[in-house]
Motif scaffolding. Structure first.
Motif, PDB file in Angstrom:
ATOM      1  N   LYS A 168      22.008   3.363   5.789  1.00  0.00           N
ATOM      2  CA  LYS A 168      23.563   3.838   6.551  1.00  0.00           C
ATOM      3  C   LYS A 168      23.403   5.103   6.065  1.00  0.00           C
ATOM      4  CE  LYS A 168      25.965   0.924   2.861  1.00  0.00           C
ATOM      5  NZ  LYS A 168      26.739   0.631   1.478  1.00  0.00           N
ATOM      6  N   LYS A 169      22.054   6.092   5.854  1.00  0.00           N
ATOM      7  CA  LYS A 169      21.664   7.567   5.869  1.00  0.00           C
ATOM      8  C   LYS A 169      21.255   7.847   6.831  1.00  0.00           C
ATOM      9  CE  LYS A 169      21.689  10.195   3.390  1.00  0.00           C
ATOM     10  NZ  LYS A 169      22.297  11.481   2.848  1.00  0.00           N
ATOM     11  N   ALA A 206      22.289   9.223  10.825  1.00  0.00           N
ATOM     12  CA  ALA A 206      21.500  10.375  11.095  1.00  0.00           C
ATOM     13  C   ALA A 206      21.806  10.097  12.570  1.00  0.00           C
ATOM     14  CB  ALA A 206      20.071  10.583  11.074  1.00  0.00           C
ATOM     15  N   TYR A 262      21.120   1.765   0.794  1.00  0.00           N
ATOM     16  CA  TYR A 262      21.349   3.022   1.302  1.00  0.00           C
ATOM     17  C   TYR A 262      20.566   3.944   2.558  1.00  0.00           C
ATOM     18  CZ  TYR A 262      21.585   8.530  -0.534  1.00  0.00           C
ATOM     19  OH  TYR A 262      21.604   9.633  -0.605  1.00  0.00           O
ATOM     20  N   ALA A 263      19.508   3.681   1.755  1.00  0.00           N
ATOM     21  CA  ALA A 263      18.443   4.206   3.549  1.00  0.00           C
ATOM     22  C   ALA A 263      19.104   3.777   4.803  1.00  0.00           C
ATOM     23  CB  ALA A 263      16.769   4.101   2.890  1.00  0.00           C
ATOM     24  N   ARG A 311      14.703  13.635   4.151  1.00  0.00           N
ATOM     25  CA  ARG A 311      14.967  14.339   5.398  1.00  0.00           C
ATOM     26  C   ARG A 311      14.229  15.721   5.622  1.00  0.00           C
ATOM     27  NH1 ARG A 311      20.377  16.373   8.275  1.00  0.00           N
ATOM     28  NH2 ARG A 311      19.460  17.100  10.324  1.00  0.00           N
ATOM     29  N   ASN A 340      18.148  10.646  -3.066  1.00  0.00           N
ATOM     30  CA  ASN A 340      17.551   9.400  -3.574  1.00  0.00           C
ATOM     31  C   ASN A 340      15.929   9.295  -2.810  1.00  0.00           C
ATOM     32  OD1 ASN A 340      16.810   6.149  -3.157  1.00  0.00           O
ATOM     33  ND2 ASN A 340      18.954   6.098  -3.813  1.00  0.00           N
TER      34      ASN A 340
END
Length: 139
Positions: free
Chosen positions: A16-17, A21, A13-14, A105, A100
């Motif tokens: 992908k984020k 970014a 998940y992280a 951020r 999450n």
């Protein structure tokens, strides 16, 4: 301090984020850097700040032992390596819009305040690398 290049990985998940970014920063913000503050779950410490220097390679996995396998990895350049207790950052890291725990951020203003804390404070008494070495020995 000399800058150290390395490879890092987070949860899928992280990753992908972070990849989104980084790609947005390259495309929209003319290559604006992405800086990451690292807090390792279970350590009770932030361990430093690094710059994400490339996209996530989702085909390059990292294996930190059976319970720490990560899918995908990305290059980072460490700018600060210092262990500081997370209590130093308590007011800065409480986020009300966090979706999450793996990745948060923060605003540039909070980021600057965190950098100042890293600059002013001394390292905690238990270096994070020692914690990792103990885990490796007892596996």
């Amino acid at each position: 301090m000399e800058k150290y290049c390395a490879t890092w990985s987070c949860t899928p998940y992280a990753n992908k984020k972070l990849n989104a970014a980084y790609e947005d920063a390259q495309r929209v913000a003319d290559g604006c850097p992405i800086f990451l503050f690292f807090f390792v779950v279970g350590s009770g410490q932030f361990c430093g700040m690094a710059e994400m220097t490339g996209t996530v390679d989702f085909h390059r996995d990292m294996d930190f032992g059976l319970r720490h396998k990560r899918s995908g990895s990305f290059p980072v350049k460490w700018h600060i390596i210092k262990d500081l207790a997370n209590l130093n950052f308590f007011k800065l890291t409480i986020l009300h819009n966090n979706d999450n725990r793996d990745i948060q951020r923060i605003s540039w203003k909070r980021g600057l305040r965190m950098l100042n804390l890293f600059k002013r404070r001394t390292s905690s008494t238990t270096p994070l690398l020692d914690v990792f070495m103990q885990e490796e020995v007892y596996r």
